[in-house]
Design an enzyme around this catalytic site. Sequence first.
Site, mmCIF file in Angstrom:
data_model
loop_
_atom_site.group_PDB
_atom_site.id
_atom_site.type_symbol
_atom_site.label_atom_id
_atom_site.label_comp_id
_atom_site.label_asym_id
_atom_site.label_seq_id
_atom_site.Cartn_x
_atom_site.Cartn_y
_atom_site.Cartn_z
ATOM 1 N N ASP A 1 45.004 -9.963 -36.911
ATOM 2 C CA ASP A 1 46.133 -9.124 -36.493
ATOM 3 C C ASP A 1 45.904 -8.705 -35.043
ATOM 4 O O ASP A 1 44.926 -8.020 -34.734
ATOM 5 C CB ASP A 1 46.218 -7.899 -37.409
ATOM 6 C CG ASP A 1 47.521 -7.127 -37.246
ATOM 7 O OD1 ASP A 1 48.370 -7.567 -36.450
ATOM 8 O OD2 ASP A 1 47.672 -6.086 -37.907
ATOM 9 N N ASP B 1 52.330 -12.062 -34.302
ATOM 10 C CA ASP B 1 51.051 -11.443 -33.984
ATOM 11 C C ASP B 1 50.062 -11.348 -35.138
ATOM 12 O O ASP B 1 49.024 -10.703 -35.003
ATOM 13 C CB ASP B 1 51.285 -10.036 -33.405
ATOM 14 C CG ASP B 1 52.033 -9.117 -34.367
ATOM 15 O OD1 ASP B 1 52.593 -9.633 -35.354
ATOM 16 O OD2 ASP B 1 52.065 -7.898 -34.119
ATOM 17 N N GLU B 2 50.346 -11.964 -36.273
ATOM 18 C CA GLU B 2 49.361 -11.935 -37.344
ATOM 19 C C GLU B 2 49.489 -13.170 -38.227
ATOM 20 O O GLU B 2 50.545 -13.782 -38.323
ATOM 21 C CB GLU B 2 49.473 -10.661 -38.186
ATOM 22 C CG GLU B 2 50.783 -10.491 -38.900
ATOM 23 C CD GLU B 2 50.793 -9.270 -39.818
ATOM 24 O OE1 GLU B 2 49.773 -9.024 -40.518
ATOM 25 O OE2 GLU B 2 51.818 -8.571 -39.848
#
Length: 373
Positions: free
Chosen positions: A25, A119-120
């Site tokens: 993350d 983003d993860e």
Amino acid sequence: MSETIHDDDDEEGEAEGLRKIIHVDMDAFFASVEQRDEPSLRGKPVAVGGSSGRGVVAAASYEARKFGVRSAMPSVTARRLCPDLIFRKSRFDVYREVSGQIRAIFNDYTPLVEPLSLDEAYLDVTEDLRGLGSATRIAQEIRRRIREETGLTASAGVSYNKFLAKLASDQNKPDGLCVIRPGEGAAFVATLPVKRFHGVGPKGAEKMSRLGIETGADLVTKDLAFLRANFGSFADYLYRAARGIDLRQVRASRNRKSVGGERTFHEDLSNPAELREAMDRIIDIVWERIERAEATGRTVTMKLKYNDFTIQSRATTLPRSVAGKTEFGRIGHDLLSEMLPLPRPIRLMGLTLSKLDGARPSRQADSAQLDLF
């Protein structure tokens, strides 16, 4: 940088027969990209999103989070909490480019990468393609490369299932690493407040608190019948989560069927002006998600959940893709207007874009809730 790591030289033997999952993350991704590209912003409270009266925070730097600023918050509220907050408009072309760099790093270690957003992502590294010796070392190597190649930091969780890996990645943020080894999952979950569980929003945590459930240790004492009586279809997830159980596989490709979001209100709404304002907020949030997913689609669906928990939905399908945010918003408001006046107050409103064109691979086939309960 902080880490929670046990000696894992024997990880391979002890974890035999179990999957090895990493959840990576990025730390305050959008805001961190802005601080990276504009050095004068470093160390200052930054929010990405619209700063106008109807704007919504898409991301907040850790400096801003100290004041209570968070994503999906109205910009006027964020500025009230943090008067020195600096707003920057979203630059999704840049975020996608950086996300592509990060994804390329993941693919160097495993083909089993399940992106959750820009983003993860989950990574299944059960097969050690580069011979690094353990999932923990792979996570350390990935975080090092992300820092060197993008100038950004990432937190990671390592465990034997997705639920635990995601909890672990949040344990030592920002720029942290946490490892939950086989046999440690139930004990780890027992120490956590239930509000840390994915899918349990503020309302859900409040309801659990009223039932005497504050932590995973409290939750594990409740049997399935009790949970089903109080939480319906969500009960099975809670029962497994309290025991650190998650049998879901990392799926490297799954076609996205829709992009959307729902919002559960702290107070039931029935006033037309308040309903339209709520619709504006949801349009802003969902369109951000649509842009992140690079999605185009032909059907817009509005969902309402009344205060008696009955659900009603209405949809419009165009002969071609929705042209942009303005048209998406107009359709949302038209659907709402068709249902006014409402027969009773609502506790939830949602919007979804579906019948996607050239759907991109994604984990999520359903619309995501902004708050559960």
